[in-house]
Design an enzyme around this catalytic site. Structure first.
Site, PDB file in Angstrom:
ATOM      1  N   LYS B  81       0.852  -1.160  -0.181  1.00  0.00           N
ATOM      2  CA  LYS B  81      -0.003   0.023  -0.227  1.00  0.00           C
ATOM      3  C   LYS B  81       0.855   1.050  -0.190  1.00  0.00           C
ATOM      4  O   LYS B  81       1.957   1.256   0.592  1.00  0.00           O
ATOM      5  CB  LYS B  81      -0.991   0.062   1.287  1.00  0.00           C
ATOM      6  CG  LYS B  81      -1.989   1.046   1.411  1.00  0.00           C
ATOM      7  CD  LYS B  81      -2.807   0.897   2.701  1.00  0.00           C
ATOM      8  CE  LYS B  81      -3.932   2.069   2.480  1.00  0.00           C
ATOM      9  NZ  LYS B  81      -4.913   1.967   3.636  1.00  0.00           N
ATOM     10  N   SER B 161      -9.954   2.300   2.837  1.00  0.00           N
ATOM     11  CA  SER B 161      -9.099   2.731   1.844  1.00  0.00           C
ATOM     12  C   SER B 161      -7.995   1.764   1.203  1.00  0.00           C
ATOM     13  O   SER B 161      -7.438   2.316   0.277  1.00  0.00           O
ATOM     14  CB  SER B 161      -8.209   3.833   2.516  1.00  0.00           C
ATOM     15  OG  SER B 161      -7.517   3.234   3.471  1.00  0.00           O
ATOM     16  N   SER B 185     -10.703  -0.085   7.202  1.00  0.00           N
ATOM     17  CA  SER B 185      -9.862  -0.106   5.566  1.00  0.00           C
ATOM     18  C   SER B 185      -9.271  -1.276   5.220  1.00  0.00           C
ATOM     19  O   SER B 185      -8.734  -1.375   3.834  1.00  0.00           O
ATOM     20  CB  SER B 185      -8.901   0.911   5.618  1.00  0.00           C
ATOM     21  OG  SER B 185      -9.368   2.503   5.682  1.00  0.00           O
TER      22      SER B 185
END
Lengths: 95, 495
Positions: B81, B161, B185
């Site tokens: 990420k 997210s 998330s």
């Protein structure tokens, strides 16, 4: 509680975000929607309830008071948008 | 030399083939690089691909395997990420304000993965600064969910997210991915893509080198193809780190050993407050099915009450923005990233932040600044932190009564469309995505989302298991039972 456009502009100033009138107007509506949503917390009886400070009980870690790192000036300024000889360069602050 | 069937292997399967020298780490990495090359234009899961680094790391893995020095994740290609600092590589939290930022250091979590032999494929798309539930707030544009409703070509969100992480894992663009979870998330995108995501207990993974959003809530965790892979990844990601004062000083257990262990006699709580108005019947039905599966496996099902559940989301929308407004004060156009010139230093700050932050980030910084401003602190922030104490107490009482894990739905709906009008117009509608996951962050507990079925349109739905602090092992045990009962789900390839 709700906010008006003047409050939004003041908060934007505190947050150091430039906003024009149109943006401030839109934000006023959005912020009021969120503030309206969080309003329900007023229903909760919080008498004698301690505020959360840490979700997991932890003791603050202690360490020796000694130099373990440093001499990385080049690394630190490497990503600066403006720099000069290991210094950050900013617009003139003092006349 | 690429073979697309290699990308279908789970981490556990690839590990076996690598150890047996049936495949090389370089072959495996090349297969993933080819898959990314072919798919990323359609899915937008990666914001930066690092093929040279990946090949170099894979070759080093092959050398270590040949010498009999393989680590726990030797040669396994992972996506990272964009929130994790990776030395010399794109790290921008999918924000414009961090343009061109390439840290000179490595986050603890990624350093742990590389130390165990994993290979980095690149950086994954996400909501800007991890603020969002649909991956639409990214400066790099939305990620497209590899799942589509049956007979419908409409592009759906992968959740957020960690939308890039979930989409990349589901679409076979990495063997597993790192992700982070502040309000849901990891678990919400996992549920939207039929992947497994676990947010461990607060303090289990070091936050050092992860771009901060809300420091008292942020935790890193993996998104993986199945429960076993999630256990393998978490074992490597978790550590005790002197550089993060909230990293907890306890050894990391062998999570994989918990996979397959019996749940006979385990007490599973079913909280009545998670039955919310307007929840689709399909999710209710899935939850009932999950309860049956646990019962069939020998677990004892008990009804419990977590009375402050409904206050978790509003309390979160005070605590998280307040912490974010403080954490994001560092983006000032001086030390890194974007700078927009101004007439003086204040003007430069204001213009830089106006241009560099997207709408959702500005909204949250504004809310955070407001609730912390003079005269409002007690009414908002202090009250929210007190409510947080009550939310945690609800869980503690359930655990004290003998409950060992709690079963709930993961999300109130399946994946929705990109740029859906009502979500766009009302920020609170989007926030409601996290209604079942956010309580877990507020209480610092571990939570896992496991795919459990498909809805009427053929879209994945997930169930969530919530555990006691540092009892991730029970989540892997119970999560595996759900997975065995539900089976595995994969999207039909269209990209």
């Amino acid at each position: 509680m709700s906010v008006d456009i003047e409050t939004v502009k003041r908060v934007a100033k505190l947050a150091r975000i430039a906003v024009d009138d149109e943006e401030a107007g839109r934000m006023t509506g959005e912020l009021n929607a969120i503030l309206g949503f969080v309003e329900q917390l007023g229903e909760v009886d919080v008498t004698d309830v301690e505020p959360m400070t840490s979700v997991i009980p932890t003791a603050i870690k202690m360490r020796q008071d000694e130099v373990t790192d440093g001499s990385k000036a080049k690394d630190i300024v490497a990503n600066a948008p403006a720099g000069d000889d290991n210094f950050f360069v900013v617009p003139k602050v003092v006349e | 030399m690429t073979d697309s069937s290699l990308t279908q292997l789970t981490i556990a399967q690839a590990r076996e083939k690598l150890a047996a020298r049936d495949i090389s780490a370089l072959e495996l990495t090349e297969s993933y690089l080819a898959a990314i090359e072919a798919a990323n234009g359609a899915l937008n899961a990666y914001v930066a691909v690092t093929p040279d680094k990946a090949r170099e790391m894979a070759k080093a893995s092959d050398a270590r395997i040949a010498k009999g020095e393989a680590g726990a994740l030797e040669g396994i290609p992972l996506g990272i990420k964009d929130l994790f600092a990776t030395e010399g590589v794109h790290t921008q939290a999918a924000s414009h304000i961090l343009d061109h930022f390439e840290p000179r250091y490595e986050s603890t979590v990624t350093a742990n993965l590389w130390a165990d032999g994993a290979v980095m494929l690149g950086k994954l798309n996400m909501d800007e600064f991890a603020m969002g539930s649909s991956n639409e707030t990214s400066y790099y544009g939305p990620v497209v969910n590899p799942w589509r409703a049956e007979g419908d070509n409409k592009a759906l969100v992968p959740g957020g997210s960690s939308g890039g992480s979930a989409a990349a894992v589901a679409a076979w663009l990495c063997a597993g991915a790192t992700a982070t979870d502040t309000g849901g998330s990891i678990r919400q995108p996992a549920a939207f893509t039929a992947t497994v995501g676990i947010k461990p207990t607060y303090g289990r993974c070091s936050r050092w080198g992860i771009v901060a959003f809300a420091s008292s809530l942020d935790q890193a965790g993996p998104i993986a193809r199945d429960v076993r892979d999630a256990a393998i990844l978490l074992k490597s990601m978790a550590s005790v780190d002197p550089r993060d004062t909230t990293s907890v000083d306890r050894p990391v257990p062998d999570y994989e050993a918990a996979v397959g262990q019996s749940v006979k006699g385990l007490k599973i709580g079913i909280p009545k407050e998670y039955r919310i108005d307007g929840m689709p019947e399909e999710i209710e039905a899935l939850w009932r099915k999950g309860i049956e599966w646990m019962r069939d496996a020998g677990a004892e099902i008990v009804d419990i009450s977590l009375p402050h559940t409904k206050y978790a989301l509003p309390a979160y929308y005070i605590v998280a923005p307040a912490e974010a407004s403080s954490n994001l004060a560092r983006y000032d156009g001086v030390r890194y990233g974007l700078r927009v010139p101004g007439s003086d230093v204040s003007d430069m700050y204001e213009k830089t932040r106006a241009a560099g932050f997207g709408r959702e980030v500005k909204r949250r910084v504004m809310i955070g600044t407001y609730v912390l401003s003079a005269g409002y602190y007690d009414a908002y922030y202090l009250r929210a932190q007190k409510v947080r104490t009550l939310i945690k107490r609800d869980f503690e009482e359930a655990f004290a009564a003998g409950v060992e894990a709690i079963l709930t739905p993961a999300t109130p709906s399946a994946a929705f469309g990109i740029a859906e009008q009502d979500m766009d117009a009302d920020p609170v509608k989007m926030y409601l995505n996290d209604i079942f996951t956010v309580t877990v962050n507020m209480a610092g507990l571990p939570g896992i989302a496991v795919p459990a079925g498909l809805d009427g349109k053929g879209l994945p739905l997930g169930l969530q298991l919530i555990g006691r602090p540092f009892d991730e092992e029970t989540l892997f045990r119970t999560g595996y039972v759900l997975e065995q009962a539900a089976g595995k789900f994969a999207p039909k390839r269209w990209w």
